[in-house]
Design a protein around this motif. Sequence first.
Motif, mmCIF file in Angstrom:
data_model
loop_
_atom_site.group_PDB
_atom_site.id
_atom_site.type_symbol
_atom_site.label_atom_id
_atom_site.label_comp_id
_atom_site.label_asym_id
_atom_site.label_seq_id
_atom_site.Cartn_x
_atom_site.Cartn_y
_atom_site.Cartn_z
ATOM 1 N N GLN A 175 0.827 -1.200 0.000
ATOM 2 C CA GLN A 175 0.000 0.000 0.000
ATOM 3 C C GLN A 175 0.863 1.251 0.000
ATOM 4 O OE1 GLN A 175 -2.327 -0.410 3.567
ATOM 5 N NE2 GLN A 175 -0.585 -0.217 4.934
ATOM 6 N N ASP A 176 0.277 2.336 -0.466
ATOM 7 C CA ASP A 176 0.970 3.626 -0.528
ATOM 8 C C ASP A 176 0.914 4.240 0.869
ATOM 9 O OD1 ASP A 176 2.163 5.957 -1.276
ATOM 10 O OD2 ASP A 176 0.704 6.496 -2.813
ATOM 11 N N GLY A 177 1.847 3.816 1.709
ATOM 12 C CA GLY A 177 1.808 4.178 3.116
ATOM 13 C C GLY A 177 2.749 5.307 3.472
ATOM 14 N N PRO A 178 3.084 5.448 4.758
ATOM 15 C CA PRO A 178 3.906 6.561 5.227
ATOM 16 C C PRO A 178 5.395 6.396 4.953
ATOM 17 C CG PRO A 178 3.348 5.133 7.065
ATOM 18 C CD PRO A 178 2.588 4.610 5.876
ATOM 19 N N PHE A 222 5.878 -0.800 -2.712
ATOM 20 C CA PHE A 222 5.735 -1.231 -4.098
ATOM 21 C C PHE A 222 4.915 -0.254 -4.929
ATOM 22 C CE2 PHE A 222 6.000 -5.652 -2.035
ATOM 23 C CZ PHE A 222 7.385 -5.592 -2.019
ATOM 24 N N VAL A 223 3.965 0.411 -4.296
ATOM 25 C CA VAL A 223 3.147 1.395 -5.009
ATOM 26 C C VAL A 223 4.021 2.566 -5.463
ATOM 27 C CG1 VAL A 223 1.149 2.923 -4.872
ATOM 28 C CG2 VAL A 223 1.113 0.717 -3.685
ATOM 29 N N LYS A 224 4.815 3.088 -4.550
ATOM 30 C CA LYS A 224 5.698 4.209 -4.903
ATOM 31 C C LYS A 224 6.761 3.781 -5.912
ATOM 32 C CE LYS A 224 5.250 6.684 -0.476
ATOM 33 N NZ LYS A 224 4.423 5.685 0.255
ATOM 34 N N ALA A 225 7.282 2.553 -5.751
ATOM 35 C CA ALA A 225 8.290 2.078 -6.697
ATOM 36 C C ALA A 225 7.722 2.036 -8.120
ATOM 37 C CB ALA A 225 8.792 0.699 -6.283
ATOM 38 N N ARG A 256 8.919 4.256 -11.217
ATOM 39 C CA ARG A 256 9.596 3.358 -12.168
ATOM 40 C C ARG A 256 10.925 2.861 -11.604
ATOM 41 N NH1 ARG A 256 4.861 5.729 -13.781
ATOM 42 N NH2 ARG A 256 4.309 5.135 -15.917
ATOM 43 N N LEU A 257 10.973 2.660 -10.278
ATOM 44 C CA LEU A 257 12.145 2.068 -9.643
ATOM 45 C C LEU A 257 11.945 0.561 -9.601
ATOM 46 C CD1 LEU A 257 14.832 2.927 -8.117
ATOM 47 C CD2 LEU A 257 13.564 2.374 -6.036
ATOM 48 N N LYS A 258 12.905 -0.181 -10.124
ATOM 49 C CA LYS A 258 12.734 -1.621 -10.285
ATOM 50 C C LYS A 258 13.461 -2.458 -9.238
ATOM 51 C CE LYS A 258 12.467 -0.996 -15.314
ATOM 52 N NZ LYS A 258 13.122 -1.337 -16.609
ATOM 53 N N ASP A 280 10.747 10.358 -1.887
ATOM 54 C CA ASP A 280 10.498 8.925 -1.744
ATOM 55 C C ASP A 280 10.738 8.276 -3.096
ATOM 56 O OD1 ASP A 280 8.016 9.078 -3.319
ATOM 57 O OD2 ASP A 280 7.078 9.906 -1.523
ATOM 58 N N VAL A 281 10.676 6.940 -3.145
ATOM 59 C CA VAL A 281 10.993 6.262 -4.404
ATOM 60 C C VAL A 281 9.981 6.576 -5.497
ATOM 61 C CG1 VAL A 281 12.259 4.405 -3.265
ATOM 62 C CG2 VAL A 281 9.816 4.115 -3.750
#
Length: 431
Positions: A66-69, A74-77, A81-83, A385-386
């Motif tokens: 989840q797009d958390g604090p 994984f959502v932010k990645a 586009r960070l793999k 953040d990522v």
Amino acid sequence: MARFALRSKLLLLLAGAALPFAGAHAQSFTPEQLQAATALQERIPNLDNHLDIPFDFGTGAHDPSQDGPDQFDFVKAKRGRLKGAVLAIFVPQNARTPAGYAEAAAKGQQKLDAIEAVVRRYPQQTEIARSPEELQAIEGSGRVAIILSILNGNLIGKDLSQLDAWHAKGVSIFGFTHAGNNDLADSARPNLLRGDKLNEHGGLSPLGRQAVARLNDLGVVIDVSQITAQGVRQVLELSRAPVIASHSNARAVIDHPRNLDDATLQAIAAKGGVVAINAYSSWVKAFPPEALAKLNEIRRRYGIPEDKTPAGIQPLSDKGVKVLPPEVFAKYSEEFHEITGSPDYRASLKDYVDQIDYVVKKIGIDHVGISSDFNHGGGVIGWNDVGESVNITAELQRRGYSEGDIAKLWGGNFLRVWGQVQALAKPKAGR
């Protein structure tokens, strides 16, 4: 950092949904620039060379699905586009006693258990990579590749067989120290206020020297971030493989022993290694005189010698230093970091890439990487953040870096070193 993440999300909403990956300060890039950067990120293998996780990673608000604090999930990645990401099994320095070693090992295992639980729960989103080939396969499948690293060798105590044990668990990178000396090496930030001695080992201890050889044999990448310049030189002399500095900065920009002087940068490059530039704001941009005055006022109140380098919570000399009780040190640290973490003094994306430029000019494009130090104080305005990783690529493109150069910075250089380290390994007979 939650405040910065919230601000980033608000800016995102104001910017509209056309470019959801743009992040904070996206207005400094045109839509075309962001689209070009995103397309490039999608074409190349890429990774963040160093970030942290909380001890309760994978639970509650820290569930990476989840797009958390947190600054990594994984959502932010996906948005950035960070793999791939090097996740640090970081444990703070504690007492160098059997009980202290046991506590550190248990905390390290706690972080590893948390990562492994996440991998089991979300196999469609992530997997641990144990080689460059595995990383590229994982990223090619659309999942986030995780590389395991240890930051602070205190968790092995004095038992070098623990290097084998952690490698068997999937650890691919090993950093000797953090903020405080341990039984392997001198830290570039010895904890003088808690009783450390300057130059305790003269760089590496005899045990640390043995650790270099064992890590080489295992094919584990040695991380020289956070150890003294003398310790770095000794690692380079002893190691038969190239090394990395996973989250380091240039001392020519901010004069502090935690950062690498030009000679050390060049020595790492001459060995074939990589220096990943750290996005921890205090090491990216020097503080103004007003911040120095505030920090020295705090030092005076706690009876700590004043310092000309405001980023360093520890004195650089043992002259006049007294050991502080743990509760007093904790209060001092809290007040100190309120200033160093103030939004008023944060570095920007431009400042961060300026430092990448500096190091590239000093040691060459083949020896530089990118690291955030997220979830441990890392982050600059524009890369909070990522999810804002595309902004780094957009800025690099704007400065004229080629696609090949950007691919090297975003992990290609590290993958080369990792492959060389593994090729030079000497596994024990029978394995």
